[in-house]
Design a protein around this motif. Sequence first.
Motif, PDB file in Angstrom:
ATOM      1  N   VAL A  11     -20.611 -25.073  43.428  1.00  0.00           N
ATOM      2  CA  VAL A  11     -21.364 -23.864  42.350  1.00  0.00           C
ATOM      3  C   VAL A  11     -22.788 -23.831  42.504  1.00  0.00           C
ATOM      4  O   VAL A  11     -23.537 -24.981  43.003  1.00  0.00           O
ATOM      5  N   ASP A  12     -23.333 -22.637  42.754  1.00  0.00           N
ATOM      6  CA  ASP A  12     -24.522 -22.492  43.100  1.00  0.00           C
ATOM      7  C   ASP A  12     -25.244 -21.342  42.239  1.00  0.00           C
ATOM      8  O   ASP A  12     -24.717 -20.238  42.606  1.00  0.00           O
ATOM      9  N   THR A  13     -26.116 -21.553  41.358  1.00  0.00           N
ATOM     10  CA  THR A  13     -26.835 -20.714  40.599  1.00  0.00           C
ATOM     11  C   THR A  13     -28.183 -20.421  40.960  1.00  0.00           C
ATOM     12  O   THR A  13     -29.170 -20.044  40.114  1.00  0.00           O
ATOM     13  N   ARG A  14     -28.845 -21.206  41.971  1.00  0.00           N
ATOM     14  CA  ARG A  14     -30.312 -21.116  42.448  1.00  0.00           C
ATOM     15  C   ARG A  14     -30.949 -22.048  41.255  1.00  0.00           C
ATOM     16  O   ARG A  14     -32.166 -21.805  41.042  1.00  0.00           O
ATOM     17  N   SER A  15     -30.028 -22.973  40.352  1.00  0.00           N
ATOM     18  CA  SER A  15     -31.030 -23.765  39.794  1.00  0.00           C
ATOM     19  C   SER A  15     -30.387 -24.977  39.631  1.00  0.00           C
ATOM     20  O   SER A  15     -29.028 -25.092  38.990  1.00  0.00           O
ATOM     21  N   GLN A  16     -30.882 -26.111  40.267  1.00  0.00           N
ATOM     22  CA  GLN A  16     -30.201 -27.354  40.128  1.00  0.00           C
ATOM     23  C   GLN A  16     -29.761 -28.066  38.749  1.00  0.00           C
ATOM     24  O   GLN A  16     -28.772 -28.375  38.712  1.00  0.00           O
ATOM     25  N   GLN A  17     -30.724 -27.736  37.845  1.00  0.00           N
ATOM     26  CA  GLN A  17     -30.564 -28.067  36.287  1.00  0.00           C
ATOM     27  C   GLN A  17     -29.057 -27.458  35.859  1.00  0.00           C
ATOM     28  O   GLN A  17     -28.428 -28.027  35.245  1.00  0.00           O
ATOM     29  N   ARG A  18     -29.147 -26.215  36.059  1.00  0.00           N
ATOM     30  CA  ARG A  18     -28.094 -25.385  35.390  1.00  0.00           C
ATOM     31  C   ARG A  18     -26.779 -25.715  36.294  1.00  0.00           C
ATOM     32  O   ARG A  18     -25.851 -25.643  35.775  1.00  0.00           O
ATOM     33  N   ASP A  19     -26.955 -25.903  37.611  1.00  0.00           N
ATOM     34  CA  ASP A  19     -25.691 -26.247  38.336  1.00  0.00           C
ATOM     35  C   ASP A  19     -25.051 -27.698  37.914  1.00  0.00           C
ATOM     36  O   ASP A  19     -23.719 -27.875  37.710  1.00  0.00           O
ATOM     37  N   ASP A  20     -25.911 -28.610  37.952  1.00  0.00           N
ATOM     38  CA  ASP A  20     -25.574 -29.848  37.295  1.00  0.00           C
ATOM     39  C   ASP A  20     -24.782 -29.801  35.910  1.00  0.00           C
ATOM     40  O   ASP A  20     -23.978 -30.351  35.581  1.00  0.00           O
ATOM     41  N   HIS A  21     -25.475 -28.976  35.071  1.00  0.00           N
ATOM     42  CA  HIS A  21     -24.735 -28.669  33.612  1.00  0.00           C
ATOM     43  C   HIS A  21     -23.430 -28.058  33.871  1.00  0.00           C
ATOM     44  O   HIS A  21     -22.522 -28.460  33.409  1.00  0.00           O
ATOM     45  N   LEU A  22     -23.372 -27.069  34.825  1.00  0.00           N
ATOM     46  CA  LEU A  22     -22.082 -26.573  34.910  1.00  0.00           C
ATOM     47  C   LEU A  22     -20.880 -27.451  35.526  1.00  0.00           C
ATOM     48  O   LEU A  22     -19.687 -27.383  35.257  1.00  0.00           O
ATOM     49  N   ARG A  23     -21.395 -28.527  36.354  1.00  0.00           N
ATOM     50  CA  ARG A  23     -20.677 -29.354  36.853  1.00  0.00           C
ATOM     51  C   ARG A  23     -20.142 -30.470  35.705  1.00  0.00           C
ATOM     52  O   ARG A  23     -19.057 -31.179  36.023  1.00  0.00           O
TER      53      ARG A  23
END
Length: 181
Positions: free
Chosen positions: A63-75
């Motif tokens: 998953v890639d939303t261009r925000s590492q913090q958001r991607d980590d939360h999505l994972r």
Amino acid sequence: MTDTTLTGTWDIDPSHTRIGFATRHAMVTRVRGAFNDVTGQIEINLEDPSLSRAELTVQMTSVDTRSQQRDDHLRSTDFFDTETYPEMAFSSTRIEEVDEDSFIVTGDLTIKDRTRSIGIPLRFMGIDTDPFGNVRAGFEGARRIDRRDWGISWNTPLDSGGLLVSDRIQLEFELSLIKQV
């Protein structure tokens, strides 16, 4: 459709395919993302559509939303729980041409071990041979789903009475296929 060159077995070209999503954030903006690791195969038989099928697998950690913090939360376990459920899968049960160059691909979408049947409208964008001799076909489409149907329900209320993340997710499909020889 009379172009029988579409009939055959096709591999998804992961470097030119986008399986994306969009949703409302804080009820005022749209956040988009995509999955960068997608594989699959599609068999198309225009003479006997009942023989057509599509299989697609997405690695959820991509998953890639261009925000590492958001991607980590999505994972995390709040959303996809990728350690427990590393893949999202789609397996068609029916493919039908509903209009000139328009298809509905019905099948089972599995996310977090929950499977629901959905129909995905796809538009045939064209077919051509690339400079390397590969016969390519393109399809595009979108489908809105409710993420709660797959056990993805984390949210937080806003002072306005709304929610931080919309439950409605727009899935976006831009498929580049390479015909097997």
